[in-house]
Motif scaffolding. Structure first.
Motif, short mmCIF file in Angstrom:
data_model
loop_
_atom_site.label_atom_id
_atom_site.label_comp_id
_atom_site.label_asym_id
_atom_site.label_seq_id
_atom_site.Cartn_x
_atom_site.Cartn_y
_atom_site.Cartn_z
N ILE A 47 0.87 -1.17 0.00
CA ILE A 47 0.00 0.00 0.00
C ILE A 47 0.91 1.22 0.00
O ILE A 47 1.75 1.36 0.89
CB ILE A 47 -0.91 0.02 1.24
CG1 ILE A 47 -1.79 -1.24 1.28
CG2 ILE A 47 -1.76 1.28 1.27
CD1 ILE A 47 -2.43 -1.49 2.61
N ILE A 51 -0.28 7.17 0.27
CA ILE A 51 -1.72 7.00 0.45
C ILE A 51 -2.05 6.82 1.93
O ILE A 51 -2.98 7.44 2.47
CB ILE A 51 -2.22 5.78 -0.36
CG1 ILE A 51 -2.22 6.11 -1.86
CG2 ILE A 51 -3.60 5.34 0.10
CD1 ILE A 51 -3.26 7.15 -2.28
N TYR A 120 -11.10 -4.18 -2.29
CA TYR A 120 -9.97 -3.33 -2.72
C TYR A 120 -8.92 -4.12 -3.51
O TYR A 120 -7.85 -3.58 -3.82
CB TYR A 120 -9.31 -2.69 -1.50
CG TYR A 120 -10.27 -1.87 -0.65
CD1 TYR A 120 -10.78 -0.66 -1.13
CD2 TYR A 120 -10.67 -2.32 0.60
CE1 TYR A 120 -11.68 0.09 -0.38
CE2 TYR A 120 -11.56 -1.57 1.36
CZ TYR A 120 -12.06 -0.38 0.87
OH TYR A 120 -12.95 0.36 1.62
N LEU A 123 -6.86 -2.81 -6.54
CA LEU A 123 -5.88 -1.73 -6.36
C LEU A 123 -4.45 -2.27 -6.37
O LEU A 123 -3.51 -1.55 -6.74
CB LEU A 123 -6.13 -1.00 -5.04
CG LEU A 123 -7.46 -0.26 -4.92
CD1 LEU A 123 -7.58 0.42 -3.57
CD2 LEU A 123 -7.62 0.76 -6.03
N TYR A 124 -4.28 -3.54 -6.01
CA TYR A 124 -2.93 -4.10 -5.90
C TYR A 124 -2.32 -4.42 -7.26
O TYR A 124 -1.14 -4.79 -7.34
CB TYR A 124 -2.96 -5.33 -4.99
CG TYR A 124 -3.28 -4.94 -3.56
CD1 TYR A 124 -2.27 -4.56 -2.68
CD2 TYR A 124 -4.60 -4.89 -3.13
CE1 TYR A 124 -2.58 -4.17 -1.39
CE2 TYR A 124 -4.92 -4.49 -1.84
CZ TYR A 124 -3.90 -4.13 -0.98
OH TYR A 124 -4.20 -3.71 0.31
N THR A 128 3.07 0.84 -6.59
CA THR A 128 3.05 1.62 -5.34
C THR A 128 3.37 3.09 -5.59
O THR A 128 3.13 3.93 -4.72
CB THR A 128 4.05 1.05 -4.32
OG1 THR A 128 5.35 0.99 -4.91
CG2 THR A 128 3.63 -0.34 -3.85
N TYR A 131 0.13 6.88 -6.96
CA TYR A 131 -0.73 7.36 -5.88
C TYR A 131 -2.05 7.92 -6.41
O TYR A 131 -3.08 7.82 -5.74
CB TYR A 131 0.00 8.40 -5.03
CG TYR A 131 0.41 9.66 -5.76
CD1 TYR A 131 -0.47 10.74 -5.88
CD2 TYR A 131 1.68 9.79 -6.30
CE1 TYR A 131 -0.09 11.90 -6.54
CE2 TYR A 131 2.07 10.95 -6.96
CZ TYR A 131 1.18 12.00 -7.07
OH TYR A 131 1.56 13.15 -7.72
N TRP A 134 -4.32 4.93 -6.95
CA TRP A 134 -4.78 4.43 -5.65
C TRP A 134 -5.85 5.34 -5.05
O TRP A 134 -6.86 4.86 -4.52
CB TRP A 134 -3.60 4.28 -4.70
CG TRP A 134 -2.92 2.96 -4.79
CD1 TRP A 134 -1.98 2.56 -5.68
CD2 TRP A 134 -3.14 1.85 -3.91
NE1 TRP A 134 -1.60 1.26 -5.44
CE2 TRP A 134 -2.29 0.79 -4.36
CE3 TRP A 134 -3.96 1.62 -2.81
CZ2 TRP A 134 -2.25 -0.45 -3.73
CZ3 TRP A 134 -3.92 0.37 -2.18
CH2 TRP A 134 -3.08 -0.64 -2.64
N ASP A 166 7.16 6.68 -1.55
CA ASP A 166 6.72 5.53 -2.35
C ASP A 166 7.84 4.96 -3.21
O ASP A 166 7.72 3.86 -3.74
CB ASP A 166 5.56 5.93 -3.27
CG ASP A 166 4.34 6.38 -2.51
OD1 ASP A 166 4.20 6.01 -1.34
OD2 ASP A 166 3.53 7.13 -3.11
#
Length: 304
Positions: A47, A51, A120, A123-124, A128, A131, A134, A166
């Motif tokens: 994550i 974020i 969710y 989202l993966y 990363t 942003y 995300w 990130d």
């Protein structure tokens, strides 16, 4: 999860959704305090740290919300499927139940677990470093009811340059490459294990290590690494020496507030400072010592 942005947040900002955000010292302090935890969570769960920090800022009013004061709840997570301690306040409905945590770290960890839910999952597939994707994805997946939620997250990230956290560089990159157990003979097997202590990261030197060799591995400046450890860049490192990856704190962990260190045979003041992850100058100041003073066996030294 449905929630609205509480009145407190608008008081903190003093802004409408379309107004220009202004830099705020309280919000910057929040970032400084929690960025390491956000980076750790990124390393474990993918994550983006930006974020996590932006959501924490937004949901908690930079740590000033009632939910933080009463329950260490930085993300406004409600009691669904929760068996732990709880508190109640008005939100989408009157008297809604919110989770209570023992610490901020526990709240950040639970936030990561919350985002591992099936809703969710898509989202993966994003990097990363994405942003914006995300932020928009969280809104689309129903994390918040505020129509400006994604925009606010993105503006916060860009105003405070949270996207810096990130990128897989510096000690966060080092953490990423050390997040697993690598079998002997693999490319990662010879990387130094990394440890966290007193809001810092450190490793132990091996035979033949220098600040230059360690700096190359962790992708930091050798000069900055030596300076963080209060040593000369060209000094030889002994096997087992503690090497911190960033500047040490002025005090030891709070657990040592009323627990002075008793000097043992062979210990120097520098050894003690490294053991507790504190600056040597601070150790001198806390104990009223001069630069020429030496540690004597049996001395009781304050470290907090």
């Amino acid at each position: 999860m449905k929630r609205t942005i509480c009145f407190l947040l608008f008081c903190v900002w003093g802004l409408s959704a379309g107004a220009q955000m202004q830099w705020n010292a309280q919000w910057q302090s929040y970032i400084a305090e929690y960025k390491d935890i956000a980076i750790e969570e990124m390393m474990k769960h993918r994550i983006p740290a930006s974020i996590t920090l932006a959501q924490g800022l937004l949901e908690s009013g930079a740590g000033m919300s009632e939910l933080v004061r009463k329950g260490n709840n930085h993300f406004g997570i409600k009691c669904h499927d929760w068996t732990g301690a709880r508190t109640y306040r008005n939100d989408d409905e009157e008297g809604e139940c919110f989770r209570v945590y023992r610490s901020a770290r526990e709240s950040f960890e639970d936030h990561s677990r919350f985002l591992l839910r099936e809703r969710y999952k898509r989202l993966y597939a994003l990097a990363t470093t994405d942003y914006r994707g995300w932020a928009r994805g969280l809104k689309e997946c129903g994390y918040a009811t505020d129509p400006q939620y994604a925009t606010k997250l993105i503006r916060l990230i860009e105003l405070y340059q949270l996207y810096r956290y990130d990128s897989a560089t510096g000690y966060d990159h080092f953490m990423a490459r050390h997040s697993g157990n690598y079998p002997a003979g693999t490319a990662n097997a010879r990387l130094h294990p990394i440890f966290r202590y007193n809001e810092n990261y450190y490793l132990r030197a091996r035979q033949g290590d220098t600040f230059q060799s360690i700096a190359q591995e962790v992708e930091l400046s050798a000069r900055a690494l030596a300076r963080a450890n209060e040593r000369d860049l060209h000094e030889m490192l002994a096997e087992g020496d503690i090497v911190y990856l960033k500047k040490k704190r002025r005090r030891a962990e709070r657990a040592f507030k009323d627990r002075p260190h008793v000097v043992k045979a062979g210990e120097s003041l520098y050894d003690i400072a490294q053991r507790y992850g504190i600056r040597l100058k601070s150790l001198y100041q806390m104990n009223g010592l001069g630069e020429d003073d030496q540690a004597r066996v049996g001395d009781r030294l304050r470290v907090y």
